[in-house]
Scaffold this motif. Sequence first.
Motif, PDB file in Angstrom:
ATOM      1  N   SER A   1     101.597  23.790  49.015  1.00 37.39           N
ATOM      2  CA  SER A   1     103.127  23.516  49.482  1.00 37.39           C
ATOM      3  C   SER A   1     103.495  22.409  50.233  1.00 37.39           C
ATOM      4  N   LEU A   2     102.775  22.085  51.424  1.00 37.82           N
ATOM      5  CA  LEU A   2     102.833  21.036  52.167  1.00 37.82           C
ATOM      6  C   LEU A   2     102.215  19.929  51.554  1.00 37.82           C
ATOM      7  N   VAL A   3     101.237  20.097  50.978  1.00 40.07           N
ATOM      8  CA  VAL A   3     100.721  18.616  50.130  1.00 40.07           C
ATOM      9  C   VAL A   3     101.832  18.253  49.018  1.00 40.07           C
ATOM     10  N   ALA A   4     102.305  19.240  48.274  1.00 40.30           N
ATOM     11  CA  ALA A   4     103.491  18.799  47.338  1.00 40.30           C
ATOM     12  C   ALA A   4     104.744  18.313  48.316  1.00 40.30           C
ATOM     13  N   SER A   5     104.998  18.535  49.445  1.00 39.16           N
ATOM     14  CA  SER A   5     105.895  17.841  50.377  1.00 39.16           C
ATOM     15  C   SER A   5     105.428  16.539  51.064  1.00 39.16           C
ATOM     16  N   GLY A   6     104.437  16.089  50.552  1.00 40.78           N
ATOM     17  CA  GLY A   6     103.889  14.687  50.822  1.00 40.78           C
ATOM     18  C   GLY A   6     103.049  14.854  52.088  1.00 40.78           C
ATOM     19  N   SER A   7     102.469  15.798  52.656  1.00 38.84           N
ATOM     20  CA  SER A   7     101.415  15.836  53.652  1.00 38.84           C
ATOM     21  C   SER A   7      99.976  15.508  53.062  1.00 38.84           C
ATOM     22  N   ARG A   8      99.425  14.675  54.068  1.00 42.32           N
ATOM     23  CA  ARG A   8      98.083  14.546  53.552  1.00 42.32           C
ATOM     24  C   ARG A   8      97.147  14.607  54.907  1.00 42.32           C
ATOM     25  N   THR A   9      97.636  15.053  55.963  1.00 40.71           N
ATOM     26  CA  THR A   9      96.632  15.644  56.997  1.00 40.71           C
ATOM     27  C   THR A   9      97.730  16.880  57.492  1.00 40.71           C
ATOM     28  N   ILE A  10      96.791  17.892  57.434  1.00 41.69           N
ATOM     29  CA  ILE A  10      97.146  19.180  57.922  1.00 41.69           C
ATOM     30  C   ILE A  10      96.381  19.594  59.214  1.00 41.69           C
ATOM     31  N   LEU A  11      97.363  20.108  60.245  1.00 44.59           N
ATOM     32  CA  LEU A  11      96.663  20.741  61.405  1.00 44.59           C
ATOM     33  C   LEU A  11      96.620  22.429  61.124  1.00 44.59           C
ATOM     34  N   LEU A  12      95.674  22.796  61.595  1.00 44.09           N
ATOM     35  CA  LEU A  12      95.373  24.194  61.624  1.00 44.09           C
ATOM     36  C   LEU A  12      94.735  24.802  62.737  1.00 44.09           C
ATOM     37  N   SER A  13      95.008  26.054  63.222  1.00 44.77           N
ATOM     38  CA  SER A  13      94.194  26.585  64.185  1.00 44.77           C
ATOM     39  C   SER A  13      92.810  26.559  64.166  1.00 44.77           C
ATOM     40  N   SER A  14      92.106  26.302  65.162  1.00 46.02           N
ATOM     41  CA  SER A  14      90.510  26.320  65.087  1.00 46.02           C
ATOM     42  C   SER A  14      90.029  27.985  64.717  1.00 46.02           C
ATOM     43  N   ALA A  15      90.971  28.707  64.598  1.00 45.29           N
ATOM     44  CA  ALA A  15      90.581  30.214  64.077  1.00 45.29           C
ATOM     45  C   ALA A  15      90.729  30.223  62.867  1.00 45.29           C
ATOM     46  N   VAL A  16      91.454  29.217  62.046  1.00 48.51           N
ATOM     47  CA  VAL A  16      91.315  29.059  60.668  1.00 48.51           C
ATOM     48  C   VAL A  16      90.336  28.030  60.198  1.00 48.51           C
ATOM     49  N   LEU A  17      89.770  27.260  60.929  1.00 44.57           N
ATOM     50  CA  LEU A  17      88.960  26.184  60.698  1.00 44.57           C
ATOM     51  C   LEU A  17      87.719  26.509  61.498  1.00 44.57           C
ATOM     52  N   PRO A  18      86.879  27.493  61.713  1.00 48.20           N
ATOM     53  CA  PRO A  18      85.809  27.721  62.431  1.00 48.20           C
ATOM     54  C   PRO A  18      84.716  26.754  61.721  1.00 48.20           C
ATOM     55  N   ASP A  19      83.665  26.697  62.909  1.00 46.61           N
ATOM     56  CA  ASP A  19      82.505  25.662  62.389  1.00 46.61           C
ATOM     57  C   ASP A  19      81.571  26.861  61.534  1.00 46.61           C
ATOM     58  N   ALA A  20      81.044  26.257  60.651  1.00 45.72           N
ATOM     59  CA  ALA A  20      80.297  27.056  59.615  1.00 45.72           C
ATOM     60  C   ALA A  20      79.073  27.053  60.222  1.00 45.72           C
ATOM     61  N   ARG A  21      78.441  26.380  61.163  1.00 48.37           N
ATOM     62  CA  ARG A  21      77.115  26.150  61.705  1.00 48.37           C
ATOM     63  C   ARG A  21      76.838  26.974  63.169  1.00 48.37           C
ATOM     64  N   VAL A  22      76.160  27.530  63.420  1.00 52.45           N
ATOM     65  CA  VAL A  22      75.813  28.346  64.831  1.00 52.45           C
ATOM     66  C   VAL A  22      75.511  27.323  65.827  1.00 52.45           C
ATOM     67  N   GLU A  23      76.721  26.795  66.697  1.00 52.24           N
ATOM     68  CA  GLU A  23      76.569  25.821  67.446  1.00 52.24           C
ATOM     69  C   GLU A  23      76.936  26.301  68.927  1.00 52.24           C
ATOM     70  N   THR A  24      76.310  25.708  69.805  1.00 55.82           N
ATOM     71  CA  THR A  24      76.599  26.233  71.421  1.00 55.82           C
ATOM     72  C   THR A  24      77.937  25.092  71.812  1.00 55.82           C
ATOM     73  N   PHE A  25      78.348  24.489  71.194  1.00 54.47           N
ATOM     74  CA  PHE A  25      79.403  23.645  71.666  1.00 54.47           C
ATOM     75  C   PHE A  25      80.549  23.524  70.668  1.00 54.47           C
ATOM     76  N   THR A  26      81.682  22.901  71.050  1.00 52.33           N
ATOM     77  CA  THR A  26      82.643  22.882  70.262  1.00 52.33           C
ATOM     78  C   THR A  26      82.747  21.537  69.564  1.00 52.33           C
ATOM     79  N   PRO A  27      82.581  21.469  68.011  1.00 56.60           N
ATOM     80  CA  PRO A  27      82.698  20.495  67.451  1.00 56.60           C
ATOM     81  C   PRO A  27      83.755  19.661  67.270  1.00 56.60           C
TER      82      PRO A  27
END
Length: 688
Positions: A343-369
């Motif tokens: 819906s946001l892309v259809a409205s013209g968005s090409r960069t979408i900000l999301l919570s880091s809880a929705v975009l977690p790091d897939a790797r097991v890291e000890t630091f914030t990527p």
Amino acid sequence: MRRLLALVIPLLLSGGPALAATPSPPHGQAQHTARASRDRQPAAKPPVAITLGSVKPAYLKASSTLRVSGRLVNQSQSTYQQVSVRLWFRSRAMTSRGEVETYADGKGPDPQQAGQPRVISATLPVGGQKSWRLSLSARQMGLRTFGVYPIMVEVRNSAGVVLGHQRTFVTYYPAGTPLQRTKVAWVWPLIDQPHRAADTTFVDDQLERQLGTGGRLSTIVGAARATKTPLSWLIDPSLVDDANKMGNTDGYNIKGDANRSQSVAALTWLTTLHNAVANDRLFATPYADPDVTALADRGMSDDVKAAAQEGTRALADVRLSGATTSTAMPPDGLPVDQATLSSLVASGSRTILLSSAVLPDARVETFTPDPVVNKNVSGTNVKLVAYDDTLRKILGQPTTTPGGTILAEQRFLAETAMITGEAPQNPRTIVITPPRRWKPSATFAKAVLNYTAKAPWLSPVPLSSVETLKPTERTFQPQKSPLGLSKNYLRQVRDLRSDVRKFTSIFEPPASDFTLGIARTESSAWNGQSRHGKLVRDTLKDELEKSMGRIKVLNDGTTMAGKSGRIPITISNGLDHGTVTVTLHAYSQNPTRLRVDAVDRTLRLEHGHKDQVTLDMKASANGIADVYLQLRTPKGEDFGGAHVLRVNASGYGRTALLITGISLAVLFVGVAIRIVRRRADRAGESVE
């Protein structure tokens, strides 16, 4: 035994005269007593509340002396003797963001080292207050390396019983610490809830207070104006549109109340906003910041696209024409799924900000990527950017209550320092955004921007630099939640939207005071505030029905003399503004009794004007028959309900009236002749 306990327990808590000389227990025993006492006390209301007034300096250097001050309030029903405060600390730095969060939540061990206790009051009565100050040098605390250190202020009575405590953090940064500063990109939200239903009517007058000095929105804009830290603004066009309406020279109207005069607060706020956003990037939410996910799930994504277009136009009207919808951020706290992104892309968005809880790091890291990941959404390559959810929650802590600002500031410094300290030689970027409808104290809003520019482990950057980062291994994890606008609520909005579209379509050009009203009913602000959303929706519906009722047929009934006739019908546009085009469609309730021979007639009516249409009718019998007069839109849709015209067919036409008239004339002539003859006969008789 019970009587003895009844005497001893109050003395232990109050530290009364009998125990005033009791020595403090050894450190280990004191800690055990403190924890045991703390476990028994309700966390929400300890006997003595500790409020932090200041922690200086905000972060420590090797030569620094930590000075902490505040105030005690006895909120129990007991008087305490020989009340003392003490600063507890730890010489070992915390090792992870998780440890920082655990300590901030009141869990995990207390610090094990302490400075000397300081007696601040011989007697602290019920409701009594007392200021306090404590200090320790960084050397005394044994701080050696850059990092975050837990501290705690504790208050006790003379018996060593803990009456209250307050945890917080200090950050230590010795000069020459080798590290790569963490880059910080700010997204500054300027969002409220809609305050109008139709364009002309406000449902409340709450915005005036928020725009004025000390108000929430004034605080947010004022803090941004006072900083040189680069910001990217996320602005709800409906907020600026409402403020602009309040600043009109004609004033503004509130539902069920008298008109308000022009708002000086709104004019001042708009001027300050223009100064604050100079040289910053502006991103517009769709008008009224809709619940994108709920609308997408109900098949109403077209409303999001329309609201996005209306939003950029609304900002351009107030000279904020640089705002775009190329970057979007769906409402925080609400679910996000694939349909939301589409819906946001259809409205013209090409960069979408999301919570880091929705975009977690897939790797097991000890630091914030880094925060960026690429994703194909509905055939379009889109950048998903994670804002730090923990920092968003820290910014959302209450800072308008006593001590709240200091606690939030120290936690902000600690969290950002820990992000840098996780991998000090690995340069990274984080995106920070406060909660959507943030309510900070003025001091806190200014402080976090100031710390971003001056803390030696941070470096401010614009959001544009984030968009050029290499993608990471973050993954999109859709979320489902019962939160958001309900199915039943949106069903009623959809029905109302249909009526608004019909009404709008009759105008030249097709625009009305109600188009943006639908966007206002779909605002994400109504999540958890269904009563307010319903008020806006119902007000919009009432105003729409009133306006539709002002475009109407004026005739209610007529008499048709004869079996056929031409009946004039008057249509009126009683609106205060706007030219409309409508078509009159007429049909009989009973065509066998009364036939209407009429072709649909289109009329163009300026506001305050009337026009007539003539209908040919034929009756097969005398009496009353109903004719329905239906106004239609240019697309042929029924507009409002059908108007009923009652036609009384008398059965006497022109020919019948002519014959009747001639018959009466002959009758009168015959009567006259007879009268003349009778008089002549009488005259003859009298002569004889």
